[in-house]
Enzyme design. Structure first.
Site, PDB file in Angstrom:
ATOM      1  CB  CYS A  71      16.535  87.857  -4.093  1.00 36.45           C
ATOM      2  SG  CYS A  71      17.231  86.587  -3.033  1.00 36.45           S
ATOM      3  CG  ASP A  72      16.200  88.965  -7.908  1.00 40.79           C
ATOM      4  OD1 ASP A  72      16.687  89.905  -7.253  1.00 40.79           O
ATOM      5  OD2 ASP A  72      16.884  88.017  -8.329  1.00 40.79           O
ATOM      6  CB  CYS A 113      16.643  84.358  -5.139  1.00 41.06           C
ATOM      7  SG  CYS A 113      16.128  84.782  -3.447  1.00 41.06           S
TER       8      CYS A 113
END
Length: 319
Positions: A141-142, A138
Site C-alpha cells: 500500500c505505502d 502494508c
C-alpha cells in the site's frame, strides 16, 4: 416479534470496502440491506492517510474520505447503515440469528460477513504516534511513498520477507529487523531476501522506539538482545510485518475457519459452509489484503446473496 427483534433480507456485518460495496450491490438489487458498521466504521482505511492505488482516484485520496464516499454511495441506494457491533450469532437455523450490542436481535435471510482483519502491532507508543506518517503495516500500500529512501521492516516470516523484497525494488536500502538469530520464513523466501543486495538483515534485534521530528519518522531505535547494544537507524519509513488477525472471533463455533481464524469460503465464491452466509474482504483473505480486492469480493457476496434469495423464492413458488 418483540420490539427488539427485526427480520431483514440481507444483513451486512462490517463497513470497510467489502461491506460498503456489498451494500451498494445489495441495495440496487432491492434486498434492502441493513449494515452494522462495527466499532471502527469504515475499517482499516480510516486509519490510512493517502490511498493512491485504488482505481478512479487519479490524484489519490485520504483513506477516511474514501470510506465516506463509499458510505454515501451505499446510503444513496437505500442501505440502512447503523453503528453497532455484533455480540453473538446463531447460524444453526434459518433465518440466521444475529445479536447486536447484546440487546437487538436480527433475523436475517442472508448474512454477509465483512468484518475485515487487523494488523498486529509492536505495541509502542511511538508506533501509533507516527502511524500514517512513516509507520505502516502494508508495504504494498505505502511502499511507493518511500521510493529512493531508506526504510526498516520488522518481521521474520514469509510475509515480512515478501514485503522486504517488494520494498527493495523501490527503496535505496531496507533494514530487515529479525528478533531471533534466524527467520521463520520458508527457505525459498529467506534465499530471496539474502540474495537482494540492498536488504540488510539485522538479527537478534528488537525495536525500542520509532524516532521522529513530531511530524514524520526520521529513524528507529533498536536493541541487540545478544550484546545489549542500542543504535538508531536513519530511516524515513518503518513497516510492521508481524502478521494480521481476522476480526472473526464472534463467529467461532458457528462457521468453518482455518487455524488462524480466517473464514473459509468455497473456491471462486464467497459462500461459506453455512447456507445463506457469505464472507468477503479480509475476513477471508489472508493473501492480498487490498481495498480493491476486498471491494471485488463484496460485489461477489451481494450477487451471490441475491441469487440465493431468488432461488429460494422460486423454489417456494414451485411447491
Amino acid at each position: 416479534m418483540s420490539q427488539d427483534t427485526e427480520h431483514v433480507k440481507c444483513l451486512i456485518i462490517g463497513s470497510g470496502p467489502a461491506g460498503y460495496t456489498a451494500a451498494i450491490y445489495a441495495a440496487r438489487a432491492d434486498l434492502k440491506p441493513v449494515l452494522y458498521t462495527g466499532m471502527l466504521a469504515g475499517g482499516q482505511l480510516t486509519q490510512t492517510t493517502d490511498v493512491e492505488n485504488f482505481p478512479g482516484y487519479p490524484n489519490g485520496i485520504m483513506g477516511p474520505e474514501m470510506m465516506e464516499d463509499f458510505r454515501k454511495q451505499a446510503e444513496r441506494f437505500g442501505t440502512d447503515i447503523r453503528f453497532g457491533y455484533v455480540s453473538s450469532v446463531d447460524f444453526s437455523s434459518a433465518p440466521h440469528k444475529v445479536v447486536v450490542d447484546e440487546t437487538v436481535t436480527i433475523l436475517a435471510d442472508t448474512v454477509i460477513i465483512s468484518t475485515g482483519a487487523s494488523a498486529k502491532w509492536l505495541g509502542l507508543e511511538s508506533e501509533q504516534k507516527y502511524n500514517g506518517f512513516g509507520v505502516s503495516a502494508c508495504a504494498v500500500c505505502d511502499g511507493f511513498f518511500f521510493r529512493g529512501q531508506d526504510v526498516a521492516i520488522v518481521g521474520a516470516g514469509d510475509t515480512a520477507a515478501e514485503e522486504a523484497t517488494y520494498l527493495a525494488k523501490l527503496c535505496r536500502k531496507v533494514y530487515m529487523l529479525v528478533r531471533r538469530d534466524e527467520f521463520r520464513a520458508s527457505k525459498a523466501m529467506v534465499n530471496r531476501v539474502l540474495n537482494t543486495p540492498n536488504i540488510e538483515v539485522v538479527y537478534n534485534t528488537e525495536t525500542k522506539e520509532i524516532v521522529g521530528d513530531g511530524q514524520n519518522v526520521t529513524g528507529v531505535r533498536v536493541h541487540n538482545n545478544k550484546t545489549n547494544e542500542e543504535q538508531v537507524l536513519d530511516v524515513t519509513g518503518f513497516f510492521v510485518a508481524i502478521g494480521h488477525h481476522p476480526n472473526t472471533e464472534v463467529f467461532k463455533g458457528q462457521i468453518d475457519m482455518d487455524d488462524h481464524g480466517y473464514i473459509l469460503t468455497k473456491p471462486g465464491t464467497t459462500q461459506t459452509n453455512v447456507e445463506g452466509v457469505f464472507c468477503c474482504g479480509d475476513a477471508q483473505d489472508n493473501v492480498y489484503r487490498q481495498a480493491i480486492t476486498a471491494a471485488g469480493t463484496g460485489c461477489m457476496a451481494a450477487l451471490e446473496a441475491e441469487r440465493y434469495l431468488a432461488a429460494k423464492e422460486a423454489a417456494a413458488l414451485e411447491v
